[in-house]
Design a protein around this motif. Sequence first.
Motif, PDB file in Angstrom:
ATOM      1  N   PRO A  68       0.807  -1.231   0.000  1.00 57.58           N
ATOM      2  CA  PRO A  68       0.000   0.000   0.000  1.00 57.58           C
ATOM      3  C   PRO A  68       0.835   1.274   0.000  1.00 57.58           C
ATOM      4  CG  PRO A  68      -0.879  -1.589   1.552  1.00 57.58           C
ATOM      5  CD  PRO A  68       0.448  -2.108   1.124  1.00 57.58           C
ATOM      6  N   GLY A 127      -7.570   2.827   5.195  1.00 56.91           N
ATOM      7  CA  GLY A 127      -6.410   2.146   4.620  1.00 56.91           C
ATOM      8  C   GLY A 127      -5.284   1.986   5.614  1.00 56.91           C
ATOM      9  N   LEU A 180      -4.652  -5.982   0.563  1.00 62.45           N
ATOM     10  CA  LEU A 180      -5.164  -5.506  -0.728  1.00 62.45           C
ATOM     11  C   LEU A 180      -6.219  -4.405  -0.563  1.00 62.45           C
ATOM     12  CD1 LEU A 180      -5.297  -8.820  -2.788  1.00 62.45           C
ATOM     13  CD2 LEU A 180      -3.567  -7.012  -2.808  1.00 62.45           C
ATOM     14  N   PRO A 181      -7.183  -4.546   0.370  1.00 63.01           N
ATOM     15  CA  PRO A 181      -8.091  -3.409   0.595  1.00 63.01           C
ATOM     16  C   PRO A 181      -7.356  -2.154   1.055  1.00 63.01           C
ATOM     17  CG  PRO A 181      -9.037  -5.404   1.500  1.00 63.01           C
ATOM     18  CD  PRO A 181      -7.631  -5.737   1.113  1.00 63.01           C
ATOM     19  N   PHE A 228      -4.373  -1.293   0.101  1.00 58.85           N
ATOM     20  CA  PHE A 228      -3.792  -0.736  -1.126  1.00 58.85           C
ATOM     21  C   PHE A 228      -4.823   0.103  -1.885  1.00 58.85           C
ATOM     22  CE2 PHE A 228      -3.235  -1.276  -5.739  1.00 58.85           C
ATOM     23  CZ  PHE A 228      -2.016  -0.646  -5.913  1.00 58.85           C
ATOM     24  N   LEU A 229      -6.044  -0.424  -1.969  1.00 57.93           N
ATOM     25  CA  LEU A 229      -7.109   0.317  -2.658  1.00 57.93           C
ATOM     26  C   LEU A 229      -7.426   1.625  -1.935  1.00 57.93           C
ATOM     27  CD1 LEU A 229      -9.524  -2.633  -3.538  1.00 57.93           C
ATOM     28  CD2 LEU A 229      -7.929  -1.447  -5.062  1.00 57.93           C
ATOM     29  N   SER A 230      -7.438   1.581  -0.601  1.00 57.11           N
ATOM     30  CA  SER A 230      -7.793   2.780   0.166  1.00 57.11           C
ATOM     31  C   SER A 230      -6.694   3.825   0.180  1.00 57.11           C
ATOM     32  CB  SER A 230      -8.138   2.387   1.608  1.00 57.11           C
ATOM     33  OG  SER A 230      -9.289   1.575   1.653  1.00 57.11           O
ATOM     34  N   VAL A 283      -5.330   3.741  -4.568  1.00 54.72           N
ATOM     35  CA  VAL A 283      -6.293   3.889  -5.664  1.00 54.72           C
ATOM     36  C   VAL A 283      -7.355   4.939  -5.352  1.00 54.72           C
ATOM     37  CG1 VAL A 283      -7.999   2.687  -7.069  1.00 54.72           C
ATOM     38  CG2 VAL A 283      -5.900   1.508  -6.370  1.00 54.72           C
ATOM     39  N   ALA A 284      -7.945   4.880  -4.147  1.00 57.36           N
ATOM     40  CA  ALA A 284      -9.021   5.818  -3.816  1.00 57.36           C
ATOM     41  C   ALA A 284      -8.564   7.279  -3.851  1.00 57.36           C
ATOM     42  CB  ALA A 284      -9.612   5.471  -2.449  1.00 57.36           C
TER      43      ALA A 284
END
Length: 303
Positions: free
Chosen positions: A130, A160, A279-280, A282-284, A287-288
């Motif tokens: 992340p 995140g 992985l969540p 990383f998205l938070s 990516v977000a």
Amino acid sequence: MTRMRRAAGAEADAAAALAESLAVLLDAGLSPRSTWEVVATDGVHPLAERVVSALRQQPSCAAALVRSVDSDDLRMIAVVWRVAERTGAPLGHTLRAAAEILRDAAETEREAEVALSGPRATARLVSWLPVVGALMAVALGADLLGAVGSVAGATAVAVGGALLLAGRWWMSTLVKHATVRAPHAGLAEELIAVGLAGGASADAAREIARGAIAESGLAPLDERQASRVLRLASAAGAPVNELLTAAARQQRRVAHADGRRRATTLGVRLMLPLGVCVLPSFLSLAVAPLVLSLLSSTTAGLR
């Protein structure tokens, strides 16, 4: 700063070398006190100097050992010495049995370390995913600081960060549990065999072994296998010492296989915190904020 770890099995190997050196000198005819003095002079192990110093106040080598040991490997040497001293069993043979247990423990640690190296490296690498993702988003030109200023961005970063910390803790816990070292396998059988070799009865040998374990500070041993062997030997009239030694070796083989099994399954277990937390996260964290930054810049351009 990351603390440097000692090589796997190094402590057990050092204790085994000490036990073997003591056994050789004792078999050569030296007295126990002289043996410790010689080993201390040669610098075989730091414990020897502490024992020699303690012997100035302690009545026996076993008592000095108990006062000087500072690890479970060294406590095991103190235990077998105490049992041999109380039963009159040959110290040289007793210490060689202890060295065999320690060598097996060191080999198990080394094999587990080799099997764990891949999963441990994976956990370490993935836990930084992340953070790397967030840095890449900045490198692509995303205004992460501006995105974080919004309610949605701040919420994404907070979630995140929490997921990242939870994932790192979870993976670290799994690795720690996989590397937990079990008590010395087969020690109960070996101690009872030592007591029997010194002429004690089975019941007396077990009581002496329990007392030595309690004095040394080691955790109480599992005597179920030893009890089964003693019952079998009594019913069949078989040589109990050989049966106890064979049972001890079998327990060490089982412990060896169990250590490899824990290391092998760690790679599969690490998939759970990876999917649930890392992985969540990383998205938070990456990516977000990147999406929010792009949306913010697009909206500003339309005004």
